[in-house]
Design a protein around this motif. Structure first.
Motif, PDB file in Angstrom:
ATOM      1  N   MET A   1      26.477  13.085  35.472  1.00 17.67           N
ATOM      2  CA  MET A   1      25.112  12.691  35.797  1.00 17.67           C
ATOM      3  C   MET A   1      24.655  13.570  36.961  1.00 17.67           C
ATOM      4  SD  MET A   1      24.753   9.387  34.251  1.00 17.67           S
ATOM      5  CE  MET A   1      23.983   8.305  35.441  1.00 17.67           C
TER       6      MET A   1
ATOM      7  N   THR B   1      24.446  13.949  43.503  1.00  9.03           N
ATOM      8  CA  THR B   1      23.231  13.283  43.975  1.00  9.03           C
ATOM      9  C   THR B   1      22.065  14.282  44.064  1.00  9.03           C
ATOM     10  OG1 THR B   1      23.851  13.619  46.279  1.00  9.03           O
ATOM     11  CG2 THR B   1      24.562  11.559  45.262  1.00  9.03           C
ATOM     12  N   ALA B   2      20.876  13.746  44.166  1.00  7.66           N
ATOM     13  CA  ALA B   2      19.649  14.565  44.122  1.00  7.66           C
ATOM     14  C   ALA B   2      19.657  15.668  45.174  1.00  7.66           C
ATOM     15  CB  ALA B   2      18.430  13.672  44.335  1.00  7.66           C
TER      16      ALA B   2
ATOM     17  N   ILE C   1      34.465  21.587  40.666  1.00  5.44           N
ATOM     18  CA  ILE C   1      34.844  20.204  40.974  1.00  5.44           C
ATOM     19  C   ILE C   1      35.893  19.777  39.959  1.00  5.44           C
ATOM     20  CG2 ILE C   1      34.017  17.822  41.107  1.00  5.44           C
ATOM     21  CD1 ILE C   1      31.311  18.861  42.014  1.00  5.44           C
TER      22      ILE C   1
ATOM     23  N   THR D   1      21.409  18.103  45.761  1.00  6.80           N
ATOM     24  CA  THR D   1      22.698  18.655  46.222  1.00  6.80           C
ATOM     25  C   THR D   1      22.891  20.052  45.638  1.00  6.80           C
ATOM     26  OG1 THR D   1      23.757  16.527  46.527  1.00  6.80           O
ATOM     27  CG2 THR D   1      25.204  18.350  45.901  1.00  6.80           C
ATOM     28  N   LEU D   2      23.508  20.941  46.425  1.00 14.28           N
ATOM     29  CA  LEU D   2      23.890  22.258  45.913  1.00 14.28           C
ATOM     30  C   LEU D   2      25.399  22.294  45.700  1.00 14.28           C
ATOM     31  CD1 LEU D   2      23.314  25.211  45.194  1.00 14.28           C
ATOM     32  CD2 LEU D   2      23.604  25.760  47.609  1.00 14.28           C
ATOM     33  N   VAL D   3      25.795  22.515  44.466  1.00  8.87           N
ATOM     34  CA  VAL D   3      27.225  22.592  44.128  1.00  8.87           C
ATOM     35  C   VAL D   3      27.636  24.053  44.176  1.00  8.87           C
ATOM     36  CG1 VAL D   3      28.955  22.108  42.359  1.00  8.87           C
ATOM     37  CG2 VAL D   3      27.020  20.541  42.684  1.00  8.87           C
TER      38      VAL D   3
ATOM     39  N   ALA E   1      18.990  18.998  41.794  1.00  7.66           N
ATOM     40  CA  ALA E   1      20.288  19.534  42.237  1.00  7.66           C
ATOM     41  C   ALA E   1      20.436  20.954  41.704  1.00  7.66           C
ATOM     42  CB  ALA E   1      21.426  18.659  41.726  1.00  7.66           C
TER      43      ALA E   1
ATOM     44  N   GLU F   1      31.586  11.161  42.971  1.00  7.78           N
ATOM     45  CA  GLU F   1      30.214  11.478  43.358  1.00  7.78           C
ATOM     46  C   GLU F   1      30.218  12.505  44.484  1.00  7.78           C
ATOM     47  OE1 GLU F   1      27.297   8.137  43.806  1.00  7.78           O
ATOM     48  OE2 GLU F   1      26.932   9.108  45.742  1.00  7.78           O
ATOM     49  N   TYR F   2      29.304  13.463  44.402  1.00  7.67           N
ATOM     50  CA  TYR F   2      29.274  14.580  45.349  1.00  7.67           C
ATOM     51  C   TYR F   2      27.860  14.775  45.901  1.00  7.67           C
ATOM     52  CZ  TYR F   2      33.911  15.479  43.589  1.00  7.67           C
ATOM     53  OH  TYR F   2      35.238  15.334  43.268  1.00  7.67           O
ATOM     54  N   SER F   3      27.788  15.236  47.153  1.00  2.00           N
ATOM     55  CA  SER F   3      26.495  15.372  47.831  1.00  2.00           C
ATOM     56  C   SER F   3      26.494  16.550  48.793  1.00  2.00           C
ATOM     57  CB  SER F   3      26.197  14.111  48.672  1.00  2.00           C
ATOM     58  OG  SER F   3      26.153  12.966  47.867  1.00  2.00           O
ATOM     59  N   SER F   4      25.301  16.997  49.123  1.00  3.20           N
ATOM     60  CA  SER F   4      25.102  17.845  50.296  1.00  3.20           C
ATOM     61  C   SER F   4      23.733  17.523  50.864  1.00  3.20           C
ATOM     62  CB  SER F   4      25.226  19.333  49.949  1.00  3.20           C
ATOM     63  OG  SER F   4      24.119  19.777  49.208  1.00  3.20           O
TER      64      SER F   4
END
Lengths: 346, 346, 346
Positions: free
Chosen positions: C274, C294-295, C303, C297-299, C279, C308-311
């Protein structure tokens, strides 16, 4: 590129726009330009004090200025309390006019159950669906697709290649730029776990989109229709290009958004808000009136107080950025080492 | 999917592209592929050292390599100083060619005051407005809308469903992908406070868009026309998809931008810049030549030194992120508690 | 806006959707609405516990609820283990149906080497290119452009003004919204330094796009075709509006992305991911199954663990933000002043 042949005297401009003229009322103006580029027959303006130094050197025949800026300047001026607003109104005289004759282009495809006012213009390769209504003075430009049960209000313009999917109602004098898509399905999904591997079920999007009078919608902007209620833009909302407005969002009157803003579903934004470029606003929030959001900020909670809001980090050369950014990952540990603030200091 | 029936010998490739062949000059090549997937009759390449290990195992009949990579490899090679550039040139031989016969499709609508060169191709459902000119070898694909006073230069291609609103001039060999909108109104607004409730006045956008030779403009990218002057792309500017270029921006030659970049009004970007995906550049800035901006960075001030620039924070699992992010809100207080740096250390 | 005249009894709904009815089986339902707005003849639902307080006050004639929510409520209910899924299925009955009669509209332009199934519908001003195939039950809406060598699978729908440039294959029941562009050239460039000033060479994009069954692709979303291999969406991938998928990306089944996400080239995303709105995901990464981003966010790296991942940084009023942000620029120096953590504490 002034409108072919338009010439207006300084005196006529002063009278028509209610401004004070200091200078030759017979001087003919045939176009507009910046202080740096306007010629002797052209009008310019000074609004931003940053450009005051250019006033002395301008070759513009007439300049719209505030009273206080007129004092040190020897050239002809129109004096206005808000020179940018006055300039915007005058400049419209010199805009090349695209005449769109009323009538339906022979290549357009209009459903027999659609109503096109005889005073509306339907361009080449446009399609108008069943139950839709195009009001007097409205223009549906080349390649536009108006689906079912839509209204294009009086004097509204779909410039070209605009899509109104279904149940989209535009008020009067709305302007929609090419590539915009209004009324596409909102993004509503439910994960079904009761048949085979879990998979998405589409949630029907039964609402529409309502756009108030005098709104402007930029190129390639998308506004989805609502799930059960409508997605709403009140009057005089101004959206730049490539903005995404999700289903059931409500945007208050006079709010303006710069390019590439994204607003998630069911969020309610107040009146007179200004949303900076590429900002994101999460779903199901309430943003009160007169909120300013700076560029690329992510709004993750409701805002109850007018004012300016931001997120993000400042620009740095990448080497410095990396050195600092890695410390961000340890910021909580760092704060713990420093310890809590002494009492009464925060 | 190689072009039907194209077969070239290794020797011919070496001669035609000025490369050194080590291997069987009679070997026939009929397509291209990656090191991992190319077949015996196909050409591949090794540019990124990361993939060197794949060279030994490749079944490609011919590989473009640097001289130093050729040494340990027994298969047939073309030796090039820059294998990626050489590969790009050779691969073009195998691209399926869409033949666009010159002439105007009967469903296209061309204004009597437009000029279409007999050597240009106008596709189905295209429209060409008054005062526009389509040069020899140019292609206006299906569903494109060219408005008034535009120029599509020699050998330029509007792939399909492209809109040039008005006053857009494209140089030679420009390629514009579907859904792109050039020349829409810039987003210029002035808030009028002198009549009823404060409301927006549209500032007329009297400029145009000028795009230099060999530019490429991605799908659904938007480039607004200027307010008083033109929005300008110099030659060989390369824009990916969904980029937003606001009015009066000036982009220097050979600058490339990845997808979803947004550039605000009146900013001037230099030559040979590389702007990462979804980066934002604020308005009225000057960015010098050879600046690299990393993905999703927000540029908020002018950049005078070539180099790489960034903003943002690193990726973390959300639990760690939240712990650190909350400390960011207290960072100034934390720094005060730690106190200023000892003298001479920073 | 329920489908004209559709009326279903509560008993029939219970039977058809396998739900338990508590209440009057003869009650006729003719539409759907929210708890706050539904009328006596309408169906509503309670899925989010946040809205439980609205249940008591609703005027809806019938409500889909979980068993535990039914207990305290006196009105008629349908009991479902997942009320949102059940509601989505039922609401589809009330969706206004746009009938698209099979056949080719006279204004459409179909290449003689294209194959259109007699059970497919081709709308006004559509074009179908050589070698393309439109299967039974498929709809190519008004103004769509299907280029060469494409497939629109059985029961798939291109709503309107969709472009499939070339070598795009859609599976069954795929839905593509207006303005979407699939199969445009990937953004592949090589900098040639061997002729005159360094300039970009276009790398031919010889791959295609493959989209699995039951995918949905939002308005103005772009999916480029691959350079040598294909860009791939597995089945049941759900993309919102204005998403950018670069060449050679691979998206696993059941992954959903919110609006304005950007995925750079050759990245591989797993199943059931998701991705939050706006992002960004850098190129050449691997994201495993069941990752939530999350909205905004830069990956920037691969991974390997679900989660769940964020920046980014939290939202603040701009004055506080500026005070903290300036400290971010000195964060490394601050951390050095504080010194390393005592042993064994981190």
């Amino acid at each position: 590129m002034p409108r072919q042949g338009v010439q207006v005297s300084a005196g006529e401009l002063a009278e028509r726009f209610g401004l004070l003229l200091r200078g030759d009322s017979a001087r003919l103006i045939s176009g507009v330009g910046t202080l740096a580029t306007a010629a002797a027959g052209e009008l310019s303006f000074l609004a931003n004090p940053k450009y005051r130094s250019q006033l002395a050197a301008t070759r513009a025949g007439l300049v719209v200025v505030r009273e206080r800026d007129a004092d040190g300047y020897a050239g002809d001026v129109l004096i206005a309390p808000d020179p940018y607003v006055a300039f915007a109104r005058i400049a419209a005289l010199f805009e090349p006019a695209t005449v769109q004759a009323a009538g339906i282009h022979p290549s357009a495809v209009v459903h027999p159950d659609a109503h096109v006012d005889p005073g509306a213009a339907i361009g080449p390769h446009a399609t108008i669906g069943a139950g839709s209504r195009i009001e007097a003075g409205a223009v549906v430009g080349p390649g536009c697709m108006v689906g079912e049960d839509c209204v294009v209000g009086t004097d509204s313009v779909l410039v070209a290649r605009v899509t109104l999917v279904c149940r989209v109602t535009l008020g009067r004098r709305v302007r929609v730029h090419p590539g915009a898509v209004l009324g596409a399905d909102g993004f509503g999904l439910a994960l079904a776990r009761d048949e085979g591997e879990p998979h998405w079920i589409k949630v029907p999007q039964l609402g529409g989109v309502r756009v108030g009078d005098d709104c402007e919608i930029g190129a390639n902007t998308t506004i989805d229709r609502g799930a059960l209620e409508d997605t709403v833009l009140e009057h005089d909302v101004r959206l730049d290009n490539q903005i995404q407005i999700a289903h059931n969002v409500h945007v208050g009157a006079h709010t303006a958004m710069a390019g590439c803003v994204a607003v998630a579903g069911s969020t309610r934004i107040g009146r007179y808000c200004m949303i900076g470029g590429a900002a994101g606003i999460a779903g199901h929030l309430e943003i009160c009136d007169r909120v300013v959001v700076t560029a690329m900020t992510l709004v993750t909670h409701s805002i109850r107080e007018p004012g300016e809001y931001s997120s993000g980090t400042p620009l740095m050369d990448s080497r410095s950025w990396r050195r600092n950014a890695v410390r961000f990952k340890q910021l909580d540990a760092l704060a713990r080492r420093v310890g809590p603030p002494p009492k009464d200091t925060e």
